[in-house]
Design an enzyme around this catalytic site. Structure first.
Site, mmCIF file in Angstrom:
data_model
loop_
_atom_site.group_PDB
_atom_site.id
_atom_site.type_symbol
_atom_site.label_atom_id
_atom_site.label_comp_id
_atom_site.label_asym_id
_atom_site.label_seq_id
_atom_site.Cartn_x
_atom_site.Cartn_y
_atom_site.Cartn_z
ATOM 1 N N GLY A 1 0.779 -1.227 0.000
ATOM 2 C CA GLY A 1 0.000 0.000 0.000
ATOM 3 C C GLY A 1 0.811 1.278 0.000
ATOM 4 O O GLY A 1 0.290 2.347 0.310
ATOM 5 N N GLU B 1 5.077 -6.025 0.993
ATOM 6 C CA GLU B 1 4.566 -6.374 -0.330
ATOM 7 C C GLU B 1 4.311 -5.138 -1.196
ATOM 8 O O GLU B 1 3.170 -4.821 -1.527
ATOM 9 C CB GLU B 1 3.271 -7.171 -0.176
ATOM 10 N N GLY C 1 3.776 -3.049 -4.496
ATOM 11 C CA GLY C 1 3.400 -3.326 -5.886
ATOM 12 C C GLY C 1 3.406 -2.048 -6.683
ATOM 13 O O GLY C 1 4.278 -1.812 -7.519
ATOM 14 N N ARG C 2 2.433 -1.172 -6.386
ATOM 15 C CA ARG C 2 2.338 0.125 -7.056
ATOM 16 C C ARG C 2 3.638 0.915 -6.964
ATOM 17 O O ARG C 2 4.069 1.548 -7.928
ATOM 18 C CB ARG C 2 1.201 0.925 -6.413
ATOM 19 N N ARG D 1 -9.019 3.588 -13.149
ATOM 20 C CA ARG D 1 -8.777 4.121 -11.807
ATOM 21 C C ARG D 1 -9.445 5.476 -11.551
ATOM 22 O O ARG D 1 -9.977 5.693 -10.452
ATOM 23 C CB ARG D 1 -7.273 4.209 -11.519
ATOM 24 N N TYR E 1 -11.682 5.232 -8.327
ATOM 25 C CA TYR E 1 -11.114 5.789 -7.111
ATOM 26 C C TYR E 1 -10.925 7.301 -7.144
ATOM 27 O O TYR E 1 -10.384 7.872 -6.201
ATOM 28 C CB TYR E 1 -9.733 5.177 -6.830
ATOM 29 N N CYS F 1 -18.567 4.906 -24.084
ATOM 30 C CA CYS F 1 -19.932 5.409 -23.892
ATOM 31 C C CYS F 1 -20.302 5.439 -22.418
ATOM 32 O O CYS F 1 -21.196 4.720 -21.962
ATOM 33 C CB CYS F 1 -20.912 4.552 -24.687
ATOM 34 N N GLU F 2 -19.582 6.233 -21.661
ATOM 35 C CA GLU F 2 -19.808 6.449 -20.238
ATOM 36 C C GLU F 2 -19.481 7.901 -19.912
ATOM 37 O O GLU F 2 -18.408 8.397 -20.279
ATOM 38 C CB GLU F 2 -18.895 5.550 -19.383
ATOM 39 N N TYR G 1 -1.928 -1.038 -12.025
ATOM 40 C CA TYR G 1 -3.388 -1.091 -12.017
ATOM 41 C C TYR G 1 -4.008 -0.438 -13.245
ATOM 42 O O TYR G 1 -5.105 0.107 -13.176
ATOM 43 C CB TYR G 1 -3.944 -0.480 -10.722
#
Length: 444
Positions: A259, A301, A303-304, A340, A344, A371-372, A401
């Site tokens: 994180g 751990e 990652g990002r 993302r 988020y 189309c959003e 991500y």
């Protein structure tokens, strides 16, 4: 009627602080990453495309190894995984945190030692567990009571499977409520407050085919402050002390998850791995001294923090228009290659590359082609006032991500991944084609 023009912004500094360290300015508004021109990469591989700087990945791995020399550093594969990434992680001496049989199988097929992998997941399927046990994964993190008997039964009496128990330490941290995983109101882990974690620990200890090596927690994502980790350490060590008192078992490992936050835009905060390591190890030693426990081996751990700053997303502008007071710049990608912002509220800093603008910056909103109404990549960001169709936009901090969460929404194929290193570019993952999409549709 008077046309409503976008708000004009002051000229922003030419800030490359969130770009890969290899990023260099070239003549005529061009940029290179890893010694490769982004404009030439876009011409060669088309857009949208992801560019990943191999040296940036390796440097960040080495930073973590240097900061945590006595710990196990596991790369969180969910951030971004492919065979080349597996090789880089392996060569830099990191372990691997996987969340499915798919991630586990790809890593194993790429030659990664399964004993250096940890399997996570709040709802592991029978296939996930069977694959992990067949390949000999190093640790399985127990996330629910039902997993205990299931893993024990699949393991059998001929061997012992090493497991950890995921604990909810009651620590709220993270950049958005949907990525806060250390509190009671989410799906991961077993509660420290209601006794679920203690009960699961007792059950694991009672299984002869399981070996409890330690405890695990993960308090959230995009965390830029060390303090929540220190609170988690104290609570986890307190639980380890109770395990020792109740069962006479001294747990040798403590996994604090990841994180670790990164800056997506210049000026944003980021978590410094070296500062984190210094304060974490000091707090762990102090807490264990108070509890009368030996210091367990620490596991983290990231990652990002390894993958995100190494990536750049490339888009071609398709349309530019004013709607009310907003200048919309539509590109050939969007939420199918980066969900993302929609999920988020993530914020990015796109940049025009490939030419020198003739106008100063104005406020623009970069949107995708889907189309959003929520298909917005970057709202209210400075772009040149003469931005036009055909321009190339580059978005830094795109390495985590995005590839892993990409979809084929509107049947738009997923972009390729291109690695750059030492002035050369090579394809890691090819573009998903219309033929690929047709082949998956086997109905009539």
């Amino acid at each position: 009627m008077t046309e409503l023009l976008p708000t004009r912004l002051p000229t922003a500094p030419d800030d490359l602080s969130v770009w890969p360290a290899s990023t260099a300015r070239l003549p005529h508004g061009h940029l290179s990453v890893g010694g490769v021109s982004l404009a030439e990469t876009a011409d060669r591989f088309d857009t949208p495309a992801y560019v990943v700087d191999e040296d940036e990945i390796r440097t960040r791995c080495r930073t973590y190894r240097a900061a945590f020399p006595a710990a196990d550093v596991l790369y969180a594969a969910k951030a971004f995984l492919c065979r080349a990434m597996v090789r880089w992680i392996d060569e830099e001496g990191l372990g691997l945190d996987v969340c499915s049989a798919g991630e586990l199988d790809l890593a194993h097929a790429a030659g990664f030692p399964p004993e250096r992998m940890v399997l996570h997941g709040n709802a592991k399927s029978p296939g996930d567990l069977a694959t992990a046990l067949r390949l000999g994964v190093g640790r399985i993190v127990v996330d629910s009571p039902s997993e205990i008997a299931r893993i024990a039964a699949l393991t059998g009496s001929a061997r012992r499977q090493k497991v950890m128990v995921r604990v909810v330490p009651g620590v709220a941290a993270g950049g958005h409520e949907k990525i806060r995983t250390g509190t009671e109101d989410q799906k991961f882990g077993l509660s420290l407050t209601d006794g679920s974690a203690q009960h699961a620990i007792a059950r694991v200890i009672g299984q002869s085919s399981l070996e409890l090596t330690g405890l695990h927690c993960h308090i959230g994502s995009q965390i830029t402050d060390v303090k929540p980790y220190l609170v988690a350490v104290r609570r986890m060590v307190g639980l380890m002390a109770r395990v020792h008192e109740s069962h006479g078992v001294t747990l040798p490992e403590l996994d604090l998850g990841g994180g670790h936050g990164v800056a997506h835009r210049p000026g944003e905060p980021a978590l410094d791995p070296t500062a984190l390591a210094r304060r974490l190890t000091a707090e762990l030693a102090a807490s264990c001294a108070v509890a009368g426990l030996p210091v367990p081996r620490l596991v983290i751990e990231p990652g990002r923090a390894i993958a995100a700053p190494a990536g750049v997303a490339l888009y071609r502008v398709l349309a530019v228009k004013h709607t009310g007071r907003t200048l919309f710049v539509a590109v050939d990608g969007g939420m199918s290659d980066n969900p993302r912002p929609a999920l988020y509220g993530a914020r990015y800093a796109p940049r025009l590359v490939g030419r020198v603008p003739a106008a100063g910056p104005v406020a623009a909103t970069v949107v995708g082609r889907h189309c959003e109404a929520g298909d917005v990549l970057a709202a209210d960001v400075p772009l040149p006032g003469d931005v036009r169709p055909g321009d190339l936009l580059a978005v830094p901090v795109a390495g985590a991500y995005q590839v892993s969460m990409a979809s084929a929404y509107n049947l738009v194929g997923r972009p390729p991944v291109v690695a750059v290193h030492g002035g050369t570019a090579r394809l890691l993952i090819r573009r998903e084609t219309q033929e690929d999409l047709r082949r998956r549709d086997v109905g009539a």
